[in-house]
Design an enzyme around this catalytic site. Structure first.
Site, PDB file in Angstrom:
ATOM      1  N   ASN A 207      -1.801  -0.540  -1.843  1.00 41.75           N
ATOM      2  CA  ASN A 207      -2.290   0.278  -0.589  1.00 41.75           C
ATOM      3  C   ASN A 207      -1.811   1.762  -0.235  1.00 41.75           C
ATOM      4  O   ASN A 207      -1.473   2.065   1.012  1.00 41.75           O
ATOM      5  CB  ASN A 207      -1.261  -0.460   0.934  1.00 41.75           C
ATOM      6  CG  ASN A 207      -1.931  -2.480   0.309  1.00 41.75           C
ATOM      7  OD1 ASN A 207      -3.305  -2.402   0.022  1.00 41.75           O
ATOM      8  ND2 ASN A 207      -0.862  -2.914   0.982  1.00 41.75           N
ATOM      9  N   ARG A 208      -2.385   2.678  -0.865  1.00 35.49           N
ATOM     10  CA  ARG A 208      -1.792   4.182  -0.944  1.00 35.49           C
ATOM     11  C   ARG A 208       0.138   4.256  -0.601  1.00 35.49           C
ATOM     12  O   ARG A 208      -0.038   5.626   0.225  1.00 35.49           O
ATOM     13  CB  ARG A 208      -2.595   4.423  -0.208  1.00 35.49           C
ATOM     14  CG  ARG A 208      -4.088   4.165  -0.523  1.00 35.49           C
ATOM     15  CD  ARG A 208      -4.191   5.154  -2.284  1.00 35.49           C
ATOM     16  NE  ARG A 208      -5.832   5.295  -2.542  1.00 35.49           N
ATOM     17  CZ  ARG A 208      -5.893   4.620  -3.359  1.00 35.49           C
ATOM     18  NH1 ARG A 208      -5.467   3.127  -3.736  1.00 35.49           N
ATOM     19  NH2 ARG A 208      -7.809   4.857  -3.505  1.00 35.49           N
ATOM     20  N   LEU A 209       0.722   2.901  -0.603  1.00 34.19           N
ATOM     21  CA  LEU A 209       2.137   3.723  -0.240  1.00 34.19           C
ATOM     22  C   LEU A 209       3.020   4.024  -1.797  1.00 34.19           C
ATOM     23  O   LEU A 209       3.511   3.714  -2.228  1.00 34.19           O
ATOM     24  CB  LEU A 209       2.674   2.295   0.552  1.00 34.19           C
ATOM     25  CG  LEU A 209       2.181   1.817   1.517  1.00 34.19           C
ATOM     26  CD1 LEU A 209       2.948   0.858   1.681  1.00 34.19           C
ATOM     27  CD2 LEU A 209       2.405   2.872   2.792  1.00 34.19           C
TER      28      LEU A 209
END
Length: 229
Positions: A207-209
């Protein structure tokens, strides 16, 4: 530590003009937490460099070197890391090349190790300084004979009239220094050591975290800070 699952980039669309906005990779790598870090950034780099080597990445020592001239105009290129220790990261080049000229005007430099198959990057910001001639000569002697001749034949970054002109210069040098004969290190060629001021370790996450942990040099020691992805 390597990720549990490989990173699978999205298949490129079968089209004449692929759309880069539709290309995505889904990262499922293990995270990077502060308690897992080595005490110093060079030890942490050694861990990740070993991971990249064991994973079979092509040229894990390839790095993007970004420099800027006195007016702040940037340029980038890929070079090969040839040594590293607690003093910094070392690469070799023609001192008259564009990067050499820019480093003479502005020694600030950035290095990027793009280890995409591991969903990892390492970003180094620091200051470049030429290494000693003895160290340069010692490394030059380890280069293949053809690479030694190439360092003399190429006036790196300067315009050249044709490929034939370049190859002719090489052949003249090959006749002067045949295989097995020692080739001296060119006076205009040598190494730079990048003394790091910050070293960021970037680990891709779902999730692009992403995890981004950065070592910052302060008063002769290192502190670690986490950056938002």
């Amino acid at each position: 530590m390597l990720q549990d699952e490989p990173v699978h980039p999205v298949d490129a669309p079968h089209a004449e003009n692929p759309d880069p906005s539709s290309m995505r990779a889904h990262y499922r790598a293990e995270g990077l937490v502060e308690s897992d870090l080595a005490a110093g950034p060079y030890d942490q780099f050694a861990r990740w460099f070993k991971d990249a080597t064991v994973a079979g990445l092509h040229e894990p020592n390839a790095m993007v070197v970004s420099t800027a001239d006195a007016a702040g105009r940037p340029s980038s290129r890929t070079v090969l890391l040839k040594a590293f220790d607690d003093r910094g990261f070392v690469f070799f080049t023609n001192y008259n090349s564009r990067k050499g000229r820019e480093l003479a005007e502005n020694p600030a430099v950035s290095l990027l190790f793009p280890w995409h198959p591991l969903a990892r990057q390492v970003v180094v910001n620091g200051t470049a300084e030429r290494i000693g001639r003895d160290e340069t000569a010692a490394y030059f002697r380890t280069r293949p004979h053809g690479s030694q001749l190439g360092a003399w034949a190429s006036d790196q970054s300067a315009p050249v009239a044709s490929r034939d002109e370049l190859e002719q210069a090489y052949e003249e040098l090959a006749a002067r220094y045949p295989e097995g004969e020692q080739v001296p290190a060119p006076p205009h060629w040598g190494g730079y050591r990048i003394a790091a001021e910050t070293i960021e370790f970037w680990q891709g996450r779902l999730n692009r975290l992403h995890d981004r942990l950065r070592y910052v040099r302060e008063d002769g020691s290192w502190r670690v800070e986490r950056l938002a992805p």
